[in-house]
Design an enzyme around this catalytic site. Structure first.
Site, PDB file in Angstrom:
ATOM      1  N   PHE A 101       0.845  -1.212  -0.219  1.00 24.26           N
ATOM      2  CA  PHE A 101      -0.069   0.000  -0.159  1.00 24.26           C
ATOM      3  C   PHE A 101       0.726   1.104   0.093  1.00 24.26           C
ATOM      4  CE2 PHE A 101      -2.409  -3.447   1.985  1.00 24.26           C
ATOM      5  CZ  PHE A 101      -3.511  -3.330   1.367  1.00 24.26           C
ATOM      6  N   ASP A 161      -4.996 -10.236   3.278  1.00 24.53           N
ATOM      7  CA  ASP A 161      -3.623 -10.146   2.631  1.00 24.53           C
ATOM      8  C   ASP A 161      -2.574 -10.866   3.628  1.00 24.53           C
ATOM      9  OD1 ASP A 161      -1.845 -10.045   0.777  1.00 24.53           O
ATOM     10  OD2 ASP A 161      -1.195  -7.932   0.878  1.00 24.53           O
TER      11      ASP A 161
END
Ligand SMILES: *[C@@H]1O[C@H](CO)[C@@H](O)[C@H](O)[C@H]1NC(C)=O
Ligand SMILES: *[C@@H]1O[C@H](CO)[C@@H](O)[C@H](O)[C@H]1NC(C)=O
Ligand SMILES: *[C@@H]1O[C@H](CO)[C@@H](O)[C@H](O)[C@H]1NC(C)=O
Ligand SMILES: *[C@@H]1O[C@H](CO)[C@@H](O)[C@H](O)[C@H]1NC(C)=O
Ligand SMILES: *[C@@H]1O[C@H](CO)[C@@H](O)[C@H](O)[C@H]1NC(C)=O
Ligand SMILES: *[C@@H]1O[C@H](CO)[C@@H](O)[C@H](O)[C@H]1NC(C)=O
Length: 658
Positions: free
Chosen positions: A349, A463
């Site tokens: 991210f 994840d």
């Protein structure tokens, strides 16, 4: 007292703190003055006395941090005093004094008198007698120029500050001839904790120390009236206060004056009666108040639960959100403007930086890649929800920062890096024995269980993989990046469900059809377990005749052939006593990666299986191999679109190669 809950603290303090910042630089003097007296010649006796005295200083300081000495006679006498802050360890004290001498030797060469202050030490020399004599000057004040307390809060703020400083003054001045130092903390209503420190040179008498500190306190209204941090320094005493999330001093003092012995009991009968009576009344009152409060709290909780918490309602008022919000400038300074040197890595991210907050706390700062597309309010709501998730196996979210397009997440810093760095490293991997691995497996299971069931919010991680398992100093695993997927998946509500967060190999097949559930995390956990046991990455190829297999298909095949122990990393086979545990973990891992979602155990069962060896386990059925044909055709489009996420590039290449 030293126990602070990071997330419940207001934001004000997190904003750049002038005092703390200046002080954070060990080599920068806070103040220096050598213009008060005359000069001497290079070849004078005074000069050589000074030189010899300077030489002796740092080696003669002891744990108490205080030392004074004189050289020479009559007009050639040089007197010197060094004082280290009471909490500073000897070695740091010495190097601070050495730096002070180095600086004065250059900047104040040939001055008969000089004084220099650092955060951690003070050095002063003079041709006048200075030992045991209170001195007002030269001195200075410093304060936080960026932040004041509000007018409304000023009253409680000053009252707290004053009462803290007064009690510290009394405690410090009653110290012995080696240390007159005291620190203390107190919560300021509506604000952070106030940390205060006072110190006198211990050569002062009790009365002089008090008067010296009184003089400092008298300056506070003029220098630092409303400032959230301030300090007043005089040659023989100093004080400092800061509103902060943690102390600016070390609460363990290497050399501390033992507390004064309790006064001998000399109470009359009537006094004893009064004391006992008031204690009884106090206890009765306390108990009834706490019973009342608990009842009320229970009522409130029922009320809340009945309201069926929605995302917005779960935010405990705007205060708790603000308390998490850090100022962008603070974080920019903390990470040295996101310097490459501070970069810890690049997550799915965005990059992660190491930083040091003004209060000295080390943190990890995740700078989200732009375009999360989330509005400010949504982001804040999300953050305050995430910050409420607290578990020993989750990385703690300390706060966030929001400015324009910038979205930063501030986490506790974990020094041992992530599991993949250790597990898949040829050397570190061998050093990670079964006990360490078993602890990691069980810890991750508990963290995941908390996310799935025990926290107020049901969080699907989406994840989970070794690089998202960070390790504490004690090698306890902490799951990171939980809740991230949600931050980026806002357009789900607009029917755009094709964006997928996750990493190939760890994603359950149903995820590609958009069926995300806690069981997809269970699948990722199973892959993780098999990796931990084998030391192989999921993507590693295993030769089987003309075919190549990945970790799952390999594990499944040898399991059915009764050869599952071949999966165990050879370095762990040395201790045969752990083999049953390892085999059980392989079994559990295979149960978690089963193709049929319904057959995968929920995390609660997994935790149970891991903790009671006697619990019988069902036979695993066929796992979902991630090169499964029905999946492959679906994969490319969403994954390429999802390049914002943690898609492992290596795995994409591998996929295309098939
Ligand atoms: C002495 O300290 C001051 C303040 O930190 C600094 O500006 C100066 O450069 C230092 N001098 C030397 C010689 O290091
Ligand atoms: C003293 O000596 C230093 C170098 O050792 C020199 O830089 C300085 O100019 C001298 N000062 C005087 C007053 O002679
Ligand atoms: C040094 O201290 C003296 C006496 O306290 C003061 O008058 C003078 O202004 C100070 N000089 C500097 C540069 O701070
Ligand atoms: C804080 O208050 C002082 C005076 O009370 C004022 O001079 C200063 O500008 C204020 N600082 C900030 C950041 O508001
Ligand atoms: C300190 O601040 C308070 C609140 O703003 C104000 O009432 C008071 O006069 C100030 N004191 C000084 C000495 O400036
Ligand atoms: C605080 O002081 C103790 C005792 O001297 C020391 O062991 C510890 O490392 C110090 N902690 C920090 C953060 O400096």
């Amino acid at each position: 007292m030293g126990c602070l809950r990071q997330i419940s603290l207001p934001s004000y303090i997190l904003i750049i703190n002038f005092v703390a910042l200046t002080f954070a630089q060990p080599d920068v003097a806070l103040y220096k003055n050598c213009t008060t007296s005359g000069t001497f010649n290079n070849d004078s006796t005074y000069g050589s006395n000074l030189k010899s005295l300077q030489f002796s200083l740092s080696s003669n300081i002891d744990e108490s941090g205080f030392y004074h000495s004189s050289r020479g006679q009559d007009a050639d006498t040089v007197n010197a005093v060094v004082l280290c802050r009471g909490d500073v360890e000897l070695e740091i004290c010495r190097s601070c004094v050495n730096e002070a001498i180095r600086n004065l030797t250059q900047d104040c060469a040939n001055q008969r008198e000089a004084i220099i202050f650092y955060d951690k030490c003070m050095l002063r020399y003079s041709d006048q007698s200075i030992f045991g004599i209170m001195a007002w000057g030269p001195g200075f004040e410093k304060w936080n120029i960026y932040e004041n307390v509000s007018d409304n809060d000023w009253n409680t703020f000053t009252v707290t500050r004053r009462s803290l400083l007064l009690s510290l003054r009394d405690r410090a001045s009653s110290g012995d001839s080696r240390l007159k130092y005291s620190t203390g903390e107190e919560q300021v209503p509506n604000y952070n904790t106030m940390y205060t420190l006072v110190q006198c040179t211990p050569d002062l008498s009790l009365g002089d120390c008090k008067s010296c500190l009184d003089a400092c306190m008298q300056l506070i209204p003029t220098c630092c009236n409303r400032s959230i941090g301030g300090a007043v320094y005089k040659p023989t005493c100093n004080l400092r206060y800061e509103l902060g999330t943690g102390p600016f001093y070390n609460q363990t003092v290497p050399y501390a004056v033992p507390p004064p012995p309790p006064p001998p009991p000399s109470l009359s009968g009537i006094e004893i009666f009064l004391i006992v009576a008031s204690i009884v009344i106090f206890v009765i009152l306390t108990v009834s108040i706490s019973i009342y409060l608990r009842k009320r709290k229970q009522r409130n909780q029922h009320h809340k639960i009945e309201k069926n918490l929605s995302v917005h309602e779960a935010v405990d008022g705007i205060d708790s959100v603000e308390s998490l919000q850090y100022d962008f400038a603070t974080i920019r300074v903390a990470t040295d403007n996101f310097s490459a040197a501070n970069k810890l890595g690049e997550g799915g991210f965005g990059p992660v930086y190491k930083g040091r907050l003004p209060n000295g706390q080390e943190v990890a700062v995740k700078r989200l890649s732009k375009g999360s597309g989330q509005g400010e309010q949504e982001f804040k709501n999300e953050m305050s929800l995430l910050a409420q998730l607290q578990h020993r196996n989750l990385v703690k979210l300390l706060g966030f920062c929001l400015e324009g397009e910038e979205r930063l997440l501030i986490y506790e810093l974990l020094t041992n890096g992530s599991l993949d760095q250790i597990l898949f490293d040829t050397i570190n991997g061998q050093n990670l024995d079964w006990d360490g691995r078993y602890k990691i497996i069980r810890g991750v299971a508990k963290g995941l269980l908390y996310l799935h069931e025990d926290s107020r919010l049901r969080i699907i991680h989406r994840d989970l993989k070794p690089s998202n398992v960070l390790l504490s100093k004690e090698m306890d695993p902490k799951i990171s990046d939980f809740g991230m997927a949600k931050l980026f998946l806002q357009d789900e509500t607009q029917g755009n469900t094709m964006r997928i967060a996750g990493t190939l190999g760890y994603m359950a097949p149903e995820v590609f059809q958009g069926n995300i559930s806690v069981k997809s995390d269970v699948y990722s956990f199973g892959v993780l377990v098999l990796e931990i046991v084998s030391g192989h990455k999921i993507h590693n190829n295993f030769e089987n005749g003309n075919n190549t297999e990945n970790l799952l298909s390999y594990a499944w095949r040898i399991w059915r052939e009764g050869e599952a122990s071949n999966l165990i990393q050879p370095t762990m086979k040395t201790s045969s006593s752990s083999i049953p545990e390892i085999m059980r973990c392989i079994h559990i891992g295979l149960l978690c990666v089963q193709e049929n979602v319904a057959n995968r155990p929920p995390m609660a069962s997994v935790v149970l299986m891991l903790h009671s060896m006697s619990l019988p386990l069902p036979e695993p059925l066929r796992p979902a191999f991630f090169q499964h044909s029905s999946v492959e055709t679906n994969m490319e489009m969403p994954l390429l679109e999802a390049s914002n996420y943690s898609v492992n590039e290596a795995s994409i290449t591998e996929l295309h190669g098939r």
